[in-house]
Write a protein that holds these residues in place. Structure first.
Motif, PDB file in Angstrom:
ATOM      1  N   PRO A  75      59.553  28.312  21.072  1.00 59.53           N
ATOM      2  CA  PRO A  75      60.531  28.317  22.159  1.00 59.53           C
ATOM      3  C   PRO A  75      59.856  28.240  23.524  1.00 59.53           C
ATOM      4  CG  PRO A  75      60.966  30.088  20.579  1.00 59.53           C
ATOM      5  CD  PRO A  75      59.620  29.524  20.242  1.00 59.53           C
ATOM      6  N   THR A  76      60.579  27.699  24.480  1.00 61.25           N
ATOM      7  CA  THR A  76      60.101  27.639  25.862  1.00 61.25           C
ATOM      8  C   THR A  76      60.560  28.886  26.608  1.00 61.25           C
ATOM      9  OG1 THR A  76      60.099  25.219  25.936  1.00 61.25           O
ATOM     10  CG2 THR A  76      60.254  26.385  28.036  1.00 61.25           C
ATOM     11  N   PHE A  77      59.604  29.659  27.084  1.00 62.62           N
ATOM     12  CA  PHE A  77      59.935  30.809  27.924  1.00 62.62           C
ATOM     13  C   PHE A  77      60.275  30.322  29.324  1.00 62.62           C
ATOM     14  CE2 PHE A  77      57.754  32.975  24.555  1.00 62.62           C
ATOM     15  CZ  PHE A  77      58.260  34.267  24.545  1.00 62.62           C
ATOM     16  N   ARG A  78      61.348  30.868  29.903  1.00 58.83           N
ATOM     17  CA  ARG A  78      61.678  30.623  31.304  1.00 58.83           C
ATOM     18  C   ARG A  78      61.518  31.949  32.045  1.00 58.83           C
ATOM     19  NH1 ARG A  78      63.933  25.495  32.265  1.00 58.83           N
ATOM     20  NH2 ARG A  78      63.577  26.141  34.420  1.00 58.83           N
ATOM     21  N   GLU A 125      67.551  21.025  36.732  1.00 55.65           N
ATOM     22  CA  GLU A 125      67.129  21.277  35.355  1.00 55.65           C
ATOM     23  C   GLU A 125      67.697  20.246  34.384  1.00 55.65           C
ATOM     24  OE1 GLU A 125      67.613  25.212  33.918  1.00 55.65           O
ATOM     25  OE2 GLU A 125      66.567  26.146  35.604  1.00 55.65           O
ATOM     26  N   HIS A 126      68.876  19.684  34.690  1.00 48.64           N
ATOM     27  CA  HIS A 126      69.477  18.717  33.771  1.00 48.64           C
ATOM     28  C   HIS A 126      68.680  17.420  33.708  1.00 48.64           C
ATOM     29  CE1 HIS A 126      70.974  17.595  37.720  1.00 48.64           C
ATOM     30  NE2 HIS A 126      71.429  16.445  37.244  1.00 48.64           N
ATOM     31  N   ARG A 127      67.788  17.207  34.681  1.00 49.25           N
ATOM     32  CA  ARG A 127      66.916  16.028  34.639  1.00 49.25           C
ATOM     33  C   ARG A 127      65.441  16.436  34.644  1.00 49.25           C
ATOM     34  NH1 ARG A 127      70.255  13.586  38.814  1.00 49.25           N
ATOM     35  NH2 ARG A 127      68.402  13.240  40.119  1.00 49.25           N
ATOM     36  N   THR A 128      65.156  17.557  33.987  1.00 49.77           N
ATOM     37  CA  THR A 128      63.785  18.046  33.836  1.00 49.77           C
ATOM     38  C   THR A 128      63.479  18.183  32.354  1.00 49.77           C
ATOM     39  OG1 THR A 128      63.833  19.243  35.943  1.00 49.77           O
ATOM     40  CG2 THR A 128      62.203  19.944  34.325  1.00 49.77           C
ATOM     41  N   ASP A 145      63.200  26.801  43.596  1.00 52.43           N
ATOM     42  CA  ASP A 145      64.656  26.785  43.767  1.00 52.43           C
ATOM     43  C   ASP A 145      65.042  26.004  45.017  1.00 52.43           C
ATOM     44  OD1 ASP A 145      64.705  28.442  41.558  1.00 52.43           O
ATOM     45  OD2 ASP A 145      65.041  30.275  42.719  1.00 52.43           O
ATOM     46  N   ARG A 146      64.309  26.229  46.106  1.00 48.22           N
ATOM     47  CA  ARG A 146      64.604  25.536  47.365  1.00 48.22           C
ATOM     48  C   ARG A 146      64.409  24.029  47.225  1.00 48.22           C
ATOM     49  NH1 ARG A 146      61.589  23.269  51.089  1.00 48.22           N
ATOM     50  NH2 ARG A 146      59.669  24.040  50.132  1.00 48.22           N
ATOM     51  N   LEU A 147      63.319  23.627  46.574  1.00 51.42           N
ATOM     52  CA  LEU A 147      63.048  22.195  46.404  1.00 51.42           C
ATOM     53  C   LEU A 147      64.167  21.510  45.635  1.00 51.42           C
ATOM     54  CD1 LEU A 147      59.238  22.381  45.521  1.00 51.42           C
ATOM     55  CD2 LEU A 147      60.232  21.632  47.689  1.00 51.42           C
ATOM     56  N   ILE A 148      64.697  22.198  44.652  1.00 54.36           N
ATOM     57  CA  ILE A 148      65.805  21.624  43.878  1.00 54.36           C
ATOM     58  C   ILE A 148      67.092  21.640  44.698  1.00 54.36           C
ATOM     59  CG2 ILE A 148      67.240  21.952  41.830  1.00 54.36           C
ATOM     60  CD1 ILE A 148      64.723  23.095  40.435  1.00 54.36           C
ATOM     61  N   ARG A 149      67.350  22.744  45.392  1.00 50.43           N
ATOM     62  CA  ARG A 149      68.581  22.880  46.174  1.00 50.43           C
ATOM     63  C   ARG A 149      68.646  21.840  47.289  1.00 50.43           C
ATOM     64  NH1 ARG A 149      67.782  27.696  47.267  1.00 50.43           N
ATOM     65  NH2 ARG A 149      66.944  27.512  49.387  1.00 50.43           N
ATOM     66  N   ARG A 187      57.410  17.642  32.767  1.00 49.92           N
ATOM     67  CA  ARG A 187      56.364  18.662  32.797  1.00 49.92           C
ATOM     68  C   ARG A 187      55.500  18.423  31.561  1.00 49.92           C
ATOM     69  NH1 ARG A 187      59.548  23.891  35.276  1.00 49.92           N
ATOM     70  NH2 ARG A 187      57.416  24.430  35.873  1.00 49.92           N
ATOM     71  N   LEU A 188      54.384  17.709  31.778  1.00 53.80           N
ATOM     72  CA  LEU A 188      53.570  17.168  30.694  1.00 53.80           C
ATOM     73  C   LEU A 188      52.435  18.110  30.313  1.00 53.80           C
ATOM     74  CD1 LEU A 188      53.316  13.554  32.098  1.00 53.80           C
ATOM     75  CD2 LEU A 188      54.523  14.177  30.013  1.00 53.80           C
ATOM     76  N   LEU A 189      52.177  18.199  29.012  1.00 54.28           N
ATOM     77  CA  LEU A 189      51.072  18.976  28.458  1.00 54.28           C
ATOM     78  C   LEU A 189      50.334  18.125  27.446  1.00 54.28           C
ATOM     79  CD1 LEU A 189      49.479  21.548  27.438  1.00 54.28           C
ATOM     80  CD2 LEU A 189      51.451  21.997  25.965  1.00 54.28           C
ATOM     81  N   ASN A 190      49.018  18.068  27.557  1.00 54.51           N
ATOM     82  CA  ASN A 190      48.189  17.473  26.500  1.00 54.51           C
ATOM     83  C   ASN A 190      47.845  18.586  25.517  1.00 54.51           C
ATOM     84  OD1 ASN A 190      46.273  16.365  24.808  1.00 54.51           O
ATOM     85  ND2 ASN A 190      45.122  15.342  26.433  1.00 54.51           N
ATOM     86  N   ALA A 191      48.488  18.580  24.342  1.00 56.32           N
ATOM     87  CA  ALA A 191      48.277  19.598  23.318  1.00 56.32           C
ATOM     88  C   ALA A 191      47.384  19.101  22.192  1.00 56.32           C
ATOM     89  CB  ALA A 191      49.628  20.056  22.759  1.00 56.32           C
ATOM     90  N   ALA A 192      46.609  18.036  22.442  1.00 56.93           N
ATOM     91  CA  ALA A 192      45.737  17.473  21.417  1.00 56.93           C
ATOM     92  C   ALA A 192      44.467  18.294  21.263  1.00 56.93           C
ATOM     93  CB  ALA A 192      45.386  16.025  21.767  1.00 56.93           C
TER      94      ALA A 192
END
Length: 667
Positions: free
Chosen positions: A128-131, A260-263, A249-253, A335-340
């Motif tokens: 799961p993704t922790f927020r 978040e719907h486009r993240t 929050d400010r950057l999104i607002r 939000r990219l992660l290299n998990a290799a």
């Protein structure tokens, strides 16, 4: 700089003895040594012989990646945990079947056994993704419910989390990028088995506390068990941990960033599968090597045996093979992660869509950076914006040009032998280096050269054409090239540093003739993880760490606890001088090395623009010294290591300690 070949291949002097590695007592002796409570290590069991294959030696046939459907199944979105309150989140680590997008010849789903995290009644792999939120602590108990044996071959000749029960499976979870107390950091020696029946010598608590005392960032969690990190991560024990704050929050607002719907959080890895749809990790004699790497277990090696690199021919994103992601013709945040394990990604998108990078490992950059391609070494993260507003109804593939061999930097295409290796590909005119004065062969464009597909929905009345916002940097956002993304980063200066440390990487041969990767110092030369700590840092000190890399490959170096700043890189000339040193915790010795620096050459190379934010993992290029500066503001026992997981496990990891004073001792 060519890597010195100075260590002859040698057989173990007595191959009839059983495989030996540090047991619990040996690991405890290591801890005591680091604390200055023991003067020397006593002898532990000698080198090992072959270990009989588990459950016999039935042949394995690998799945042909060309028979796998691509871009059919939607990208999975991990379930999210938004936790409030003082009660700990409980996640059980279990084994079970999941569907990763594979089918048999009749079209029936092939279920794959993985390790994952049980939450809300289901097994999740990745987890799961922790927020989380800045300065809002949470507690997590990672419950080990695994029964052995391990899913993959465990080499017991290397330094390993040692359990009395040979079938017990130890785990310990590290919050990578977290500003964590050392007891909750997930130290490789803090492992524990099912029900805490056995624990490692640095195990301190069952419930981990994360105070989230850091800015908004894309960080992640993963297993960090000594000698098994590569295997347990490959099995599925990792997930996202996203920290938010008021600035984000400010950057999104203010419509500077998408909501978040486009993240989308995107974890990319490469894998191998059997014809039955099971994950496959090489390491047994007589079984297939990686069809990418072609390196098999040799007759004189332990069986199973550690291999120093892993490359797969199937790309897996968020646990699904070659998925697609449906997007509207707007700007999206990835939000990219290299998990290799070993593969460095070099990402590009059809249509020459640029990456607008807004953040790196430790949070937002000062200002956005436009990139035609994105380089991500294992464990690195990149927060990027992609503008699909001009691609309504199109299908666009994210492609990988990262090689099927360890990354070695980019060089001038016209003269690779004499050009300086760089991390970036300025102007698109450079080619991937092979580290020997030539160029790296291209990645297979039909397998590891493809990652995922963006399926852009047709334009609707709600879509906004980028030309309607002529001053906007990207799509319908209000973001501009000079828009600050964060309050100015407090940049550490060299004048603040109390000392500089000269560290080094080494590639040697172990007594079996296998590649052995180590870290060390210029003064002491190559060192094992179990050797006493040489980096004893005063609490609240600012230090510069200089990492000299005389090997032919880049090493992504991760330092726990801190977010550092990259200062620069510089080429050097040096030579390896042989030294004799004990082999692990045995009575054997082998030929290690010291690195003698003869000269620093050329000008200092500043960090690339996307490296100028807070970082926790940096690419140390071959033939160069990479310099970083960090503030060590918490006491405790931590580690630093290469994040090529097969390197980290054998044995490219070292402890460091942060102490209140030089005379104080850690428990």
């Amino acid at each position: 700089m060519p890597e010195a070949q100075h260590c002859p291949n040698r057989q173990a002097s007595d191959p009839s003895k059983k495989a030996g590695h540090a047991d619990w007592a040996a690991e405890l002796r290591w801890v005591l040594l680091c604390c200055g409570l023991l003067a020397s290590l006593s002898t532990t069991p000698a080198l090992g012989e072959e270990t009989p294959p588990v459950n016999g030696s039935s042949p394995v046939i690998l799945l042909d990646p060309m028979g796998i459907e691509k871009f059919i199944h939607e990208l999975p979105r991990p379930i999210e945990i938004r936790h409030e309150g003082s009660a700990p989140v409980e996640l059980s680590v279990r084994s079970g079947p999941v569907w990763m997008g594979l089918r048999d010849r009749d079209g029936e789903r092939l279920m794959t056994t993985v390790w994952g995290f049980e939450y809300a009644g289901q097994l999740h792999s990745p987890g799961p993704t922790f927020r989380a939120r800045t300065d809002r602590p949470i507690a997590v108990q990672w419950l080990n419910e695994l029964s052995g044996p391990h899913l993959f071959p465990v080499d017991r000749s290397i330094h390993l989390a040692s359990t009395k029960d040979p079938d017990a499976v130890p785990i310990v979870i590290h919050l990578h990028g977290g500003h964590s107390e050392w007891e909750s950091d997930g130290n490789p020696l803090a492992w524990y088995t099912r029900g805490y029946i056995e624990t490692g010598p640095l195990f301190k608590k069952k419930t981990y506390h994360y105070d989230n005392s850091q800015d908004a960032a894309t960080i992640w969690y993963h297993d960090h068990t000594l000698g098994m990190t590569r295997l347990s991560n490959y099995a599925g024990l990792f997930g996202f941990y996203l920290i938010g704050d008021k600035n984000e929050d400010r950057l999104i607002r203010e419509k500077l960033l998408p909501g978040e719907h486009r993240t989308i959080a995107v974890a990319i890895a490469d894998r191998l599968f059997t014809q039955e749809g099971q994950l496959y990790f090489p390491g047994r004699r007589g079984q297939p090597s990686s069809p990418v790497l072609h390196r098999a277990v040799e007759d004189n090696w332990p069986d199973p045996s550690h291999l120093d690199e892993f490359f797969g021919n199937v790309m897996v994103v968020n646990g699904m093979v070659w998925p697609k992601v449906s997007v509207s013709p707007h700007v999206y945040r990835l939000r990219l992660l290299n998990a290799a394990d070993t593969r460095t990604l070099v990402l590009k998108i059809d249509g020459d869509i640029p990456f607008l990078q807004i953040g790196s490992d430790g949070g937002f950059l000062d200002r956005p950076v436009r990139l035609s391609e994105l380089v991500l070494a294992p464990a690195e993260r990149a927060d990027v914006l992609l503008d699909f507003s001009q691609y309504s109804g199109r299908k666009l593939i994210m492609r990988n040009f990262g090689p099927d061999v360890p990354f070695k930097g980019f060089v001038e295409a016209q003269d690779p032998e004499h050009s300086l290796a760089l991390v970036y590909n300025r102007g698109g005119n450079r080619v991937l280096s092979d580290g020997r004065g030539g160029t790296t062969p291209p990645t297979d464009p039909q397998t590891s050269g493809q990652v995922l597909q963006f399926e852009v929905m047709p334009t609707t009345g709600s879509a906004t054409n980028a030309r309607d916002e002529p001053r906007a940097l990207v799509g319908d956002l209000k973001l501009k090239a000079d828009t600050p993304l964060r309050p100015p980063l407090h940049r550490l200066t060299e004048a603040q540093a109390s000392r500089s440390r000269q560290l080094a990487t080494f590639r040697l041969d172990d007594p079996y003739g296998r590649n052995l990767l180590l870290l060390g110092t210029l003064r002491d030369g190559s060192l094992f993880f179990g050797d006493p700590a040489t980096e004893i840092v005063a609490h609240n000190a600012v230090e510069i760490w200089e990492i000299y890399n005389p090997t032919r490959s880049a090493h992504p170096i991760h330092i726990h606890l801190v977010e550092f700043q990259v200062l620069d890189r510089q080429p050097f000339k040096g030579k390896l001088i042989p030294k004799s040193q004990p082999f692990l915790h045995t009575d054997k010795s082998f030929q290690g090395a010291r690195l003698k620096i003869e000269a620093l050459t050329g000008e200092l190379l500043p960090p690339r623009a996307e490296e100028r934010g807070p970082k926790d993992t940096v690419i140390a290029l071959p033939g160069q010294v990479t310099r970083v500066i960090a503030h060590f503001d918490r006491e405790g026992i931590y580690v630093w290591h290469c994040h090529l997981l097969s390197h980290e496990d054998y044995d490219m990891m070292r402890p460091f300690e942060v102490r209140a004073s030089a005379s104080s001792k850690m428990p």
